[in-house]
Every structure is written in structure tokens, then in C-alpha cells.
Design an enzyme around this catalytic site. Structure first.
Site, short mmCIF file in Angstrom:
data_model
loop_
_atom_site.label_atom_id
_atom_site.label_comp_id
_atom_site.label_asym_id
_atom_site.label_seq_id
_atom_site.Cartn_x
_atom_site.Cartn_y
_atom_site.Cartn_z
N SER A 136 0.83 -1.20 0.00
CA SER A 136 0.00 0.00 0.00
C SER A 136 0.87 1.25 0.00
O SER A 136 1.94 1.26 0.60
CB SER A 136 -0.92 0.03 1.23
OG SER A 136 -1.76 1.17 1.19
N LYS A 208 -4.79 -6.38 3.82
CA LYS A 208 -4.75 -5.29 2.85
C LYS A 208 -6.14 -5.00 2.30
O LYS A 208 -6.51 -3.84 2.05
CB LYS A 208 -3.79 -5.65 1.70
CG LYS A 208 -3.79 -4.66 0.52
CD LYS A 208 -3.45 -3.25 0.94
CE LYS A 208 -3.07 -2.34 -0.22
NZ LYS A 208 -3.76 -2.47 -1.47
N HIS A 211 -7.79 -2.98 4.83
CA HIS A 211 -7.19 -1.65 4.72
C HIS A 211 -7.90 -0.85 3.64
O HIS A 211 -8.28 0.31 3.83
CB HIS A 211 -5.69 -1.77 4.40
CG HIS A 211 -5.05 -0.51 3.89
ND1 HIS A 211 -5.25 -0.02 2.60
CD2 HIS A 211 -4.21 0.37 4.49
CE1 HIS A 211 -4.58 1.10 2.44
NE2 HIS A 211 -3.94 1.36 3.57
N ASN A 212 -8.11 -1.46 2.48
CA ASN A 212 -8.76 -0.75 1.39
C ASN A 212 -10.22 -0.46 1.67
O ASN A 212 -10.75 0.58 1.25
CB ASN A 212 -8.62 -1.55 0.09
CG ASN A 212 -7.24 -1.44 -0.51
OD1 ASN A 212 -6.27 -1.16 0.20
ND2 ASN A 212 -7.12 -1.64 -1.81
N GLU A 215 -10.16 2.47 3.76
CA GLU A 215 -9.81 3.59 2.87
C GLU A 215 -11.06 4.11 2.14
O GLU A 215 -11.29 5.32 2.06
CB GLU A 215 -8.77 3.10 1.87
CG GLU A 215 -8.36 4.10 0.81
CD GLU A 215 -7.44 3.45 -0.21
OE1 GLU A 215 -7.69 3.62 -1.42
OE2 GLU A 215 -6.47 2.77 0.19
#
Length: 507
Positions: A136, A208, A211-212, A215
Site C-alpha cells: 500500500s 490489505k 485496509h482498502n 480507505e
């Protein structure tokens, strides 16, 4: 004179790949690079030459997979930066044909779906070691320090660890602030690296993915605050930029707030108008936010604000319908806002954004916790929060507090139950409620801000109306229910249609 062997093979010299290669070279690694598009390799070599000056070449361009292997000493370490999906498998099979061996390691750094990563490790286990590392930070992060989420074979990690810790973003251990230096050839070596082993195969890409999802939600929350200032307060882009810049000096300090201020302050070179005013309001997505929302539904771990952020992008895509609907569907009458009310609304938005952000992270970390139980992973949430403090898109000072929360209690049931965060929401929740109410009364959609508030209120409510829901389910489908006055786990059913006075039966 024979060329010295390279340390690492690298396949894929697109935007992310090129910058990761240059980052590796800056940290002292010789790289053998291959790409089907030789023009990309030429651009890579040109940039390397410009940056290294009179120093010896650090990157060797290869014309084939076989040549790539010939530049490396066994056991080979090869990093892939190719599009997720079929391309990863194609490259792996071509490397098998080229002679890769059982002790060799292939590392996938793309945005792969975590279940694909698990399947690949099993499929290739007798051919080579398949390892994955989610990356990232975009192109700048890749070049000067990304956040890295590796997972897979523990032995492979021992070989990759020093490389990843060298190229990763770094933070000051005490403050949690990023240590940044955007100078080719002068990488940051001090501080804590934002690279830590996540766990078994697939867990890094899952982390991840979450995480996105966070986001997506964080960006949508910021966009809703922007729309309130634009459409209720009629503030021009430059004035909103100034507000975001001011917010970035406080608890909302983050990369996303920082770049939002910069976007809003930028003028269009063609028209002279604020750039944001000439950008079409139709958002795209690459799927990771959707994957997060789907996983939350599959696991029964509520992440409504992440889901609403995905829906917000979907409804933005209905541009022509929305333009038509704007001429047909009425909204509330507009009220005149005084100067004092304007400042109050702006402060309420700040507090709402902060509280909603806490809830988004609570949703994301709880989803990872649920997944860890479901899939047999042991995730360290304090370490995950640490590696997100720099290098990645959601990097923020806020993550230092999250890391500390999980250091205080690594079995924390929900981030909202941590004393620090419980106190923060208690302090600012009234303004959060005012912000949602103000937007709703003015007809401004705030799906993310309001869903985060509903999540908070649902989580703190001891008795939800699901008792009526269970009664409904039992009435039409005999789905049974538990009783509050009986032992937990025993199921009961009512013969609703037999008599006027239904009989309760144990089922």
C-alpha cells in the site's frame, strides 16, 4: 569481465513495479528486471541512470524468463508486480517452464484476492514457494517506502524480511509520525519499518483488503463533509481546502485529509476554475472495497460504513439518472445560515468525522478479528496498526492510538470499548449527531456519517428490536427463538395459527 549476479529478480515494470525496483536499488540490491513491454524496461533503465549518476548500474534488463533466472544465484527470489488474477498464474507457469526450482521463492505484490493467494500456495507447493506481500502507498510509497503486509511460508519470510524492512516506510516509534525523505539514492534507514509478518497464506492480502475497505469509508466520510460545506454553507473549494488544512493540524491529521485539501486548492489549468469543480462526480472502484463488504456479510461481522462507501460509488455511477431525478424529486426548502451557525456546523462536521472514523476502524479491526477466528490465523492488531502509520493511503496519527489500544489489551473485543476511544466518542458525539441531523434536514446525503452513528448506537444498545424480528420469523417460517427467562441455547416455537391464544413449545 563477468557481470556480478543480481540479488533479486523482478517481473513487471509498470508504475508500481518500476518504483519498487528503484526502491530496492536505492537500498543496495541489484535487480534483474523483466517486462513483456520492453519500452517500460527502457524507461526504467533511463530513470535509474539519471538517479545513480556515475555509480555502477544497479538494474539489469532481461529479454526472457530464462535470462532473468540466469542473472540470479540459486535459490532464486523473484518478485511479481503484475495485474491480479490470470496474469499471476501465467507468469508462475512460465517461470516453471524456465526452470525455477522447489527452493525458489516467488512473491506476489499485486492486489490479489486473498482466497486466490491461498489457492496458489497449494497449487504450486511442489514447484516453488509461493509467497505474497500486499503493498500500500501508491507509486510514491512504492518508490520511497510503502506499507508492506507479507504472509505465507515462514521460511520464505526469513529470507525476505531484511529486504522488506529495508524498503518499507519508517516511523518514529515514540510519536508514530512518518519519517519521510523523498530523495532518490538516499533512503530512510532510521525508525520502525512498516513491514511485519502477518501470518499464514492469504492473511496479508486479507489485511490489505480490509485496509482498502477502511480507505473507501474514510474517503467517503471526507467527501460527505465536503458536500455539506459546499451545498449547505455554499463555501467555495478554496475555503473548504483551508478548513481541511486546519483540521490536518489536529486529531484528524492524515494523508487523506492532507491530499483532500490539496485537491480542493488546485486550479484547473484550462479554465482557471477549481479543479474539483470540473471533475465529473462519477467514482470508480477496483473491487477491494467490495470484497471487504462481501466478506463482512459472509462472516456476519458488521461493517456498514464500509458497505455504504461502496454503495456511494455505485450510486455516483448513475450520473444520467441523478441529473434527471434532480429535476423531478423535491428536497427540503433551503434555510439561511448565519455566520455563527456556519462555524458551529463546521465544528460539528469535524467532530462527526472524527467519531465516524473511530467507528470505521472499529468495524475494520473487528472484521479482521472475526476472520482470524474463522480461518485459524493469529493476527497481531497492534502490529497491523503500526505498519499502517506510514507508507499507506490511510496513514494517520490516529493509528498510534489504535496500536496503543491493542497493546493495552490484545484481546480487546471492539475498539469502541477501549477507554481512550470510548471517552473520545462520549466527548464529541453530540456534535456528530448534530452534523448528521443538519445534513439530513437539508437533504444532503451522508450515508457514511449516519451509518457509522447507527453502528455506534446499535453496539451500545443492550436490547435491540431483534426480539420482534425473531417473532416475525417464527410466525411465518417457524424459525424458533430463545427466551430471556430460560436457559441460553434452548429454542422455542409458537403454534401461531392454531388458537387465538398461541401455545409455546420447545423445539
Amino acid at each position: 569481465m563477468t557481470e556480478p549476479k543480481c540479488d533479486i529478480g523482478f517481473i513487471g515494470a509498470g508504475v508500481m513495479g518500476k518504483n519498487l525496483i528503484l526502491n530496492l536499488a536505492d537500498n543496495g540490491y541489484r535487480v534483474a528486471a523483466f517486462d513483456l513491454d520492453h519500452h517500460k524496461l527502457e524507461q526504467l533503465l533511463q530513470q535509474d541512470q539519471q538517479e545513480r549518476g556515475e555509480q555502477p548500474p544497479r538494474i539489469m534488463a532481461c529479454n526472457s524468463y530464462t535470462e532473468l533466472l540466469s542473472f540470479l544465484s540459486p535459490p532464486h527470489l523473484i518478485i511479481l508486480s503484475v495485474p491480479a488474477g490470470k496474469a499471476v498464474d501465467d507468469v508462475c507457469y512460465k517461470l516453471i517452464d524456465a526452470g525455477i526450482g522447489a527452493d525458489d521463492i516467488i512473491v506476489d505484490t499485486g492486489n490479489s484476492l486473498w482466497t486466490d493467494t491461498v489457492a496458489r500456495e497449494k497449487a504450486f507447493e511442489s514447484k516453488f514457494i509461493f509467497f505474497s506481500t500486499a503493498v500500500s502507498g501508491g507509486e510514491v510509497g512504492a518508490r520511497f517506502g510503502p506499507s508492506l503486509m507479507p504472509s505465507g511460508d515462514p521460511y520464505a519470510w526469513t529470507r525476505i524480511k531484511p529486504i522488506w524492512q529495508a524498503i518499507a516506510a519508517k516511523v518514529d516509534a515514540k510519536t508514530g509520525e512518518p519519517i519521510e525523505r523523498f530523495e532518490p539514492g538516499n533512503p530512510v534507514k532510521e525508525g520502525e519499518p512498516c513491514a511485519v509478518y502477518i501470518g499464514p497464506s492469504g492473511s496479508g492480502h486479507y489485511v490489505k483488503m480490509v485496509h482498502n475497505g477502511i480507505e473507501y469509508a474514510d474517503m467517503q466520510l471526507i467527501c460527505e463533509a465536503y458536500q455539506v460545506m459546499r451545498d449547505i454553507l455554499h463555501m467555495p473549494a478554496a475555503e473548504i481546502a483551508a478548513v481541511f488544512k486546519q483540521w490536518n493540524d489536529g486529531p484528524l491529521h492524515s494523508y487523506l485529509i492532507e491530499i483532500s485539501a490539496e485537491v480542493l486548492a488546485t486550479k484547473d489549468s484550462e479554465t482557471g476554475l477549481p479543479l474539483v469543480d470540473v471533475i465529473m462526480d462519477r467514482a470508480a472502484q477496483k473491487g477491494t472495497g467490495l470484497w471487504t463488504a462481501v466478506s463482512s456479510l459472509q462472516l456476519g461481522s458488521p461493517a456498514p460504513t464500509i458497505a455504504e462507501a461502496v454503495y456511494a460509488r455505485a450510486i455516483s455511477a448513475l450520473k444520467s439518472e441523478r441529473v434527471k431525478a434532480a429535476t423531478v424529486l423535491a428536497g427540503p426548502a433551503e434555510n439561511v445560515i448565519s455566520a455563527a451557525e456556519k462555524q458551529d456546523i463546521i465544528q460539528s462536521l469535524h467532530d462527526a468525522l472524527y467519531c465516524a472514523k473511530i467507528c470505521v476502524y472499529a468495524q475494520g479491526f473487528n472484521l479482521m478479528k472475526t476472520a482470524a477466528v474463522e480461518y485459524g490465523w493469529k493476527l497481531c492488531f497492534a502490529e497491523i496498526a503500526k505498519i499502517w502509520r506510514a507508507g499507506c493511503i490511510i496513514r494517520a496519527v490516529f493509528l498510534q492510538s489504535i496500536s496503543q489500544a491493542y497493546q493495552r489489551d490484545d484481546e480487546l473485543e471492539n475498539l469502541l470499548l477501549d477507554p481512550f476511544f470510548a471517552k473520545q466518542i462520549s466527548k464529541y458525539q453530540q456534535n456528530w449527531r448534530k452534523a448528521v441531523a443538519n445534513a439530513t434536514l437539508a437533504g444532503i446525503p451522508v450515508a457514511a456519517l449516519s451509518s457509522a452513528l447507527s453502528y455506534y448506537d446499535s453496539y451500545r444498545t443492550a436490547v435491540l428490536p431483534a426480539n420482534l424480528l425473531q417473532g416475525q420469523r417464527d410466525f411465518f417460517g417457524a424459525h424458533t427463538f430463545e427466551r430471556t427467562d430460560k436457559a441460553k441455547g434452548r429454542q422455542y416455537h409458537v403454534e401461531w395459527n392454531q388458537t387465538n391464544r398461541p401455545m409455546v413449545k420447545i423445539k
